[in-house]
Design a protein around this motif. Structure first.
Motif, PDB file in Angstrom:
ATOM      1  N   GLY A 153      45.103  32.981  35.281  1.00 60.10           N
ATOM      2  CA  GLY A 153      43.726  33.169  35.724  1.00 60.10           C
ATOM      3  C   GLY A 153      42.886  33.823  34.651  1.00 60.10           C
ATOM      4  N   VAL A 154      41.629  34.101  34.990  1.00 65.47           N
ATOM      5  CA  VAL A 154      40.701  34.736  34.057  1.00 65.47           C
ATOM      6  C   VAL A 154      40.041  35.920  34.747  1.00 65.47           C
ATOM      7  CG1 VAL A 154      40.246  32.651  32.719  1.00 65.47           C
ATOM      8  CG2 VAL A 154      38.854  33.140  34.732  1.00 65.47           C
ATOM      9  N   VAL A 155      39.650  36.917  33.928  1.00 65.25           N
ATOM     10  CA  VAL A 155      38.947  38.110  34.402  1.00 65.25           C
ATOM     11  C   VAL A 155      37.532  38.068  33.855  1.00 65.25           C
ATOM     12  CG1 VAL A 155      38.922  40.628  34.463  1.00 65.25           C
ATOM     13  CG2 VAL A 155      41.104  39.405  34.383  1.00 65.25           C
ATOM     14  N   ARG A 156      36.553  38.309  34.722  1.00 65.04           N
ATOM     15  CA  ARG A 156      35.158  38.311  34.299  1.00 65.04           C
ATOM     16  C   ARG A 156      34.545  39.671  34.613  1.00 65.04           C
ATOM     17  NH1 ARG A 156      34.352  33.129  32.990  1.00 65.04           N
ATOM     18  NH2 ARG A 156      35.426  31.497  34.183  1.00 65.04           N
ATOM     19  N   GLY A 157      33.836  40.228  33.637  1.00 62.32           N
ATOM     20  CA  GLY A 157      33.199  41.528  33.834  1.00 62.32           C
ATOM     21  C   GLY A 157      32.873  42.170  32.505  1.00 62.32           C
ATOM     22  N   ALA A 158      31.944  43.164  32.548  1.00 66.29           N
ATOM     23  CA  ALA A 158      31.441  43.769  31.320  1.00 66.29           C
ATOM     24  C   ALA A 158      32.262  44.960  30.855  1.00 66.29           C
ATOM     25  CB  ALA A 158      29.986  44.197  31.517  1.00 66.29           C
ATOM     26  N   GLY A 159      32.954  45.643  31.759  1.00 68.96           N
ATOM     27  CA  GLY A 159      33.687  46.835  31.345  1.00 68.96           C
ATOM     28  C   GLY A 159      34.470  47.432  32.485  1.00 68.96           C
ATOM     29  N   TYR A 160      35.217  48.488  32.161  1.00 70.92           N
ATOM     30  CA  TYR A 160      36.140  49.086  33.124  1.00 70.92           C
ATOM     31  C   TYR A 160      35.784  50.544  33.407  1.00 70.92           C
ATOM     32  CZ  TYR A 160      38.739  45.063  31.273  1.00 70.92           C
ATOM     33  OH  TYR A 160      39.105  43.807  30.848  1.00 70.92           O
ATOM     34  N   ASN A 161      34.503  50.925  33.235  1.00 73.81           N
ATOM     35  CA  ASN A 161      34.080  52.293  33.499  1.00 73.81           C
ATOM     36  C   ASN A 161      33.801  52.507  34.982  1.00 73.81           C
ATOM     37  OD1 ASN A 161      34.059  53.580  30.894  1.00 73.81           O
ATOM     38  ND2 ASN A 161      32.339  52.266  30.347  1.00 73.81           N
ATOM     39  N   VAL A 162      33.644  53.773  35.355  1.00 74.84           N
ATOM     40  CA  VAL A 162      33.373  54.128  36.750  1.00 74.84           C
ATOM     41  C   VAL A 162      32.138  53.389  37.258  1.00 74.84           C
ATOM     42  CG1 VAL A 162      32.662  56.007  38.265  1.00 74.84           C
ATOM     43  CG2 VAL A 162      34.456  56.381  36.590  1.00 74.84           C
ATOM     44  N   GLY A 163      32.273  52.777  38.430  1.00 71.29           N
ATOM     45  CA  GLY A 163      31.162  52.066  39.044  1.00 71.29           C
ATOM     46  C   GLY A 163      31.020  50.623  38.608  1.00 71.29           C
ATOM     47  N   GLN A 164      31.720  50.220  37.549  1.00 72.80           N
ATOM     48  CA  GLN A 164      31.628  48.835  37.101  1.00 72.80           C
ATOM     49  C   GLN A 164      32.627  47.962  37.865  1.00 72.80           C
ATOM     50  OE1 GLN A 164      32.057  49.534  32.759  1.00 72.80           O
ATOM     51  NE2 GLN A 164      29.996  48.726  32.575  1.00 72.80           N
ATOM     52  N   SER A 165      32.268  46.695  38.028  1.00 72.47           N
ATOM     53  CA  SER A 165      33.091  45.759  38.796  1.00 72.47           C
ATOM     54  C   SER A 165      33.530  44.600  37.914  1.00 72.47           C
ATOM     55  CB  SER A 165      32.318  45.219  40.007  1.00 72.47           C
ATOM     56  OG  SER A 165      32.010  46.260  40.915  1.00 72.47           O
ATOM     57  N   ILE A 166      34.699  44.055  38.237  1.00 71.17           N
ATOM     58  CA  ILE A 166      35.211  42.867  37.570  1.00 71.17           C
ATOM     59  C   ILE A 166      35.641  41.876  38.643  1.00 71.17           C
ATOM     60  CG2 ILE A 166      35.942  44.007  35.445  1.00 71.17           C
ATOM     61  CD1 ILE A 166      38.753  44.191  36.582  1.00 71.17           C
ATOM     62  N   SER A 167      35.639  40.595  38.298  1.00 65.97           N
ATOM     63  CA  SER A 167      36.053  39.558  39.243  1.00 65.97           C
ATOM     64  C   SER A 167      37.191  38.739  38.640  1.00 65.97           C
ATOM     65  CB  SER A 167      34.875  38.649  39.606  1.00 65.97           C
ATOM     66  OG  SER A 167      34.377  37.988  38.458  1.00 65.97           O
ATOM     67  N   PHE A 168      37.949  38.104  39.517  1.00 68.70           N
ATOM     68  CA  PHE A 168      39.133  37.350  39.115  1.00 68.70           C
ATOM     69  C   PHE A 168      39.020  35.917  39.622  1.00 68.70           C
ATOM     70  CE2 PHE A 168      40.242  41.770  39.353  1.00 68.70           C
ATOM     71  CZ  PHE A 168      41.107  41.991  38.300  1.00 68.70           C
ATOM     72  N   GLU A 169      39.427  34.977  38.779  1.00 76.21           N
ATOM     73  CA  GLU A 169      39.471  33.569  39.158  1.00 76.21           C
ATOM     74  C   GLU A 169      40.797  32.982  38.700  1.00 76.21           C
ATOM     75  OE1 GLU A 169      36.150  31.478  37.562  1.00 76.21           O
ATOM     76  OE2 GLU A 169      34.659  32.902  38.337  1.00 76.21           O
ATOM     77  N   CYS A 170      41.345  32.100  39.516  1.00 73.08           N
ATOM     78  CA  CYS A 170      42.616  31.458  39.175  1.00 73.08           C
ATOM     79  C   CYS A 170      42.370  30.106  38.517  1.00 73.08           C
ATOM     80  CB  CYS A 170      43.471  31.270  40.426  1.00 73.08           C
ATOM     81  SG  CYS A 170      44.083  32.824  41.122  1.00 73.08           S
ATOM     82  N   LEU A 171      43.324  29.685  37.703  1.00 73.51           N
ATOM     83  CA  LEU A 171      43.275  28.353  37.125  1.00 73.51           C
ATOM     84  C   LEU A 171      43.498  27.314  38.217  1.00 73.51           C
ATOM     85  CD1 LEU A 171      45.404  29.016  33.898  1.00 73.51           C
ATOM     86  CD2 LEU A 171      42.909  29.014  34.126  1.00 73.51           C
ATOM     87  N   PRO A 172      43.024  26.080  38.008  1.00 74.91           N
ATOM     88  CA  PRO A 172      43.230  25.035  39.020  1.00 74.91           C
ATOM     89  C   PRO A 172      44.710  24.892  39.376  1.00 74.91           C
ATOM     90  CG  PRO A 172      41.682  24.281  37.365  1.00 74.91           C
ATOM     91  CD  PRO A 172      42.230  25.582  36.864  1.00 74.91           C
ATOM     92  N   GLY A 173      44.970  24.775  40.662  1.00 75.27           N
ATOM     93  CA  GLY A 173      46.337  24.653  41.142  1.00 75.27           C
ATOM     94  C   GLY A 173      46.938  25.956  41.603  1.00 75.27           C
ATOM     95  N   TYR A 174      46.248  27.079  41.324  1.00 78.44           N
ATOM     96  CA  TYR A 174      46.742  28.391  41.723  1.00 78.44           C
ATOM     97  C   TYR A 174      45.826  28.991  42.781  1.00 78.44           C
ATOM     98  CZ  TYR A 174      49.874  28.186  37.712  1.00 78.44           C
ATOM     99  OH  TYR A 174      50.849  27.817  36.823  1.00 78.44           O
ATOM    100  N   HIS A 175      46.380  29.892  43.557  1.00 73.52           N
ATOM    101  CA  HIS A 175      45.648  30.527  44.653  1.00 73.52           C
ATOM    102  C   HIS A 175      45.628  32.032  44.423  1.00 73.52           C
ATOM    103  CE1 HIS A 175      44.045  31.132  48.647  1.00 73.52           C
ATOM    104  NE2 HIS A 175      45.019  31.980  48.927  1.00 73.52           N
ATOM    105  N   LEU A 176      44.439  32.650  44.616  1.00 70.47           N
ATOM    106  CA  LEU A 176      44.292  34.087  44.392  1.00 70.47           C
ATOM    107  C   LEU A 176      44.860  34.860  45.576  1.00 70.47           C
ATOM    108  CD1 LEU A 176      42.929  36.062  42.273  1.00 70.47           C
ATOM    109  CD2 LEU A 176      41.090  36.260  43.953  1.00 70.47           C
ATOM    110  N   ILE A 177      45.773  35.761  45.286  1.00 75.45           N
ATOM    111  CA  ILE A 177      46.354  36.644  46.297  1.00 75.45           C
ATOM    112  C   ILE A 177      45.791  38.042  46.059  1.00 75.45           C
ATOM    113  CG2 ILE A 177      48.471  37.522  47.337  1.00 75.45           C
ATOM    114  CD1 ILE A 177      48.183  34.489  47.505  1.00 75.45           C
ATOM    115  N   GLY A 178      44.971  38.538  46.982  1.00 73.67           N
ATOM    116  CA  GLY A 178      44.357  39.856  46.827  1.00 73.67           C
ATOM    117  C   GLY A 178      42.847  39.757  46.816  1.00 73.67           C
ATOM    118  N   HIS A 179      42.186  40.836  46.407  1.00 74.44           N
ATOM    119  CA  HIS A 179      40.722  40.902  46.403  1.00 74.44           C
ATOM    120  C   HIS A 179      40.164  40.263  45.132  1.00 74.44           C
ATOM    121  CE1 HIS A 179      40.114  43.622  49.905  1.00 74.44           C
ATOM    122  NE2 HIS A 179      41.345  43.986  49.616  1.00 74.44           N
ATOM    123  N   PRO A 180      39.141  39.402  45.259  1.00 73.63           N
ATOM    124  CA  PRO A 180      38.592  38.737  44.069  1.00 73.63           C
ATOM    125  C   PRO A 180      37.705  39.639  43.219  1.00 73.63           C
ATOM    126  CG  PRO A 180      37.386  38.058  46.027  1.00 73.63           C
ATOM    127  CD  PRO A 180      38.528  38.904  46.509  1.00 73.63           C
TER     128      PRO A 180
END
Length: 417
Positions: A229-256
């Motif tokens: 999968g891939v991770v999208r987001g600007a940074g990992y500091n307090v208050g910042q958010s990141i999102s997760f996407e899976c490659l085709p054929g895979y299913h995301l388990i957990g919070h996106p």
């Protein structure tokens, strides 16, 4: 203007009240005369009165003559009320153009410097009654505030100071203090910190003086590499958010979407998700790949997985085994030409080979994979929809299909493989 003179009368003695004097002489085209002769000498001017130094402030400048400028600054935590610069004015009566300013401790405000001082109103005197004051410490993202009290005295239980780990009234309270005991130092774990002070109608005390200093916060753990999968987001500091996407054929388990939490131990608000190949599911994309559970690792033992592939009505489905490595006969894939196991079988596939294919006469295909309790394996089946003319037999379908469904722009991934 000191005066305007004409004729033969000698003007009286004049005194300028400035260090500069402007003299203008004018004559017309008619009668001429002897003109004038004047003498001048320098005399000392009286100065403006020495301006007082504001309480809890500084005065800069020791000259108080005409046009001299004096400036004022306040000690940290105090706000200047009035003009920061005053000038000694010319004139017969020497005076400043503005009254000297005051330095006051205000009820609330915003502090954006990397370090600073906050004071209760009236400090070092007693604070007034019936106050509700809020200060915001706003630092760059990635920094928290280290807070240290230097003075503290309030009416016990009734008058208090709250330190909140965030910008809202509902933000987590990391300290609430009342009475005369000196609070210990605090660490906010947000780049936005709130200081709230309340006093009731009765006893008044000197209040508080605190200083803060920015310190760099740690980042939340790096979520990469994120397998399949891939991770999208600007940074990992307090208050910042990141999102997760899976490659085709895979299913995301957990919070996106995960957000980096406040707190002394920096962490995400949910566990890191993962991308897995599910054991079965409904697939509604017009083309894609069905992978064995656990792909690219070997599938587990004792699996029974069912996939239903669906393309638009009027289309068939072509399936191509790009990878097939299963335990012969014991682990196998059965494909039906329809949505149920009562439909005609397109084949049972097992063993160690690839480039096998199947083609449906229906817009739906049911696939079932079975593995026994021994030995693993792996497979990948690529499929795509075929646009077909009317047909009555599978042979006619294979003869009359016009090729794959044309791809649509930016097809979203749908369904679970």
């Amino acid at each position: 203007m000191l005066g305007s003179f004409s004729g033969t009368t000698v003007p009286a003695l004049l005194n300028s009240t400035s260090n500069q004097l402007y003299l203008h002489f004018y004559s017309d085209i008619s009668v001429s005369a002897a003109g004038f002769h004047l003498e001048y000498k320098t005399v000392g001017l009286s100065s403006c009165p020495e301006p007082p130094v504001p309480g809890n402030g500084l005065k800069i400048g020791e000259r108080y003559l005409v046009n001299d400028v004096v400036s004022f600054q306040c000690e940290p935590g105090y706000a200047l009320q009035g003009h920061s610069h005053i000038s000694c004015m010319p004139g017969t009566v020497r005076r400043w153009n503005y009254p000297p300013p005051l330095c006051i401790a205000q009820c609330g405000g915003t502090a954006e410097e990397m370090e600073g001082v906050l004071l209760s109103p009236g400090f070092p005197g007693n604070y007034p009654s019936n106050l509700d004051c809020t200060w915001k410490i706003l630092l760059p993202v990635g920094f928290g505030a280290h807070i240290q009290f230097l003075n503290f005295s309030s009416e016990p239980n009734h008058d208090f100071v709250e330190i909140r780990n965030g910008p809202y009234d509902t933000s987590n309270v990391i300290g609430r203090f009342s009475g005369t005991d000196m609070p210990g130092s605090l660490l906010s774990t947000s780049h936005e910190t709130t200081v709230y002070f309340h006093s009731d109608h009765s006893q008044n005390k000197p209040g508080f003086k605190l200083e803060y200093q920015a310190y760099e916060l740690q980042e939340c753990p790096d979520p990469e590499p994120f397998a399949n999968g891939v991770v999208r987001g600007a940074g990992y500091n307090v208050g910042q958010s990141i999102s997760f996407e899976c490659l085709p054929g895979y299913h995301l388990i957990g919070h996106p979407v995960l957000t980096c939490q406040h707190g002394t131990n920096r962490n995400w608000d949910h566990p890191l998700p993962r991308c897995e190949v599910p054991c079965g599911g409904n697939v509604t994309t017009q083309n894609g790949t069905v992978y064995s559970p656990g792909f690219p690792n070997q599938y587990p033992n004792s699996q029974d997985c069912t996939w239903l592939l669906t393309v638009p009505v009027g289309y068939g489905i072509h399936l191509n085994f790009t990878l097939l490595q299963t335990e012969p006969y014991n682990d196998f894939i059965t494909i039906w030409d329809g949505p149920q196991q009562t439909a005609p079988q397109l084949g049972v596939f097992t063993g160690n080979s690839a480039k096998k294919s199947a083609q449906s006469s229906s817009n739906q295909v049911l696939m079932k994979f079975h593995s026994d309790a021994a030995n693993g394996g792996i497979f990948a089946i690529y499929f795509y929809g075929l646009s077909c003319c009317p047909f009555s037999t599978l042979h006619q379908l294979q003869q009359k299909c016009r090729g794959p469904i044309p791809p649509r722009e930016k097809q979203p991934f749908q369904g679970n493989f």
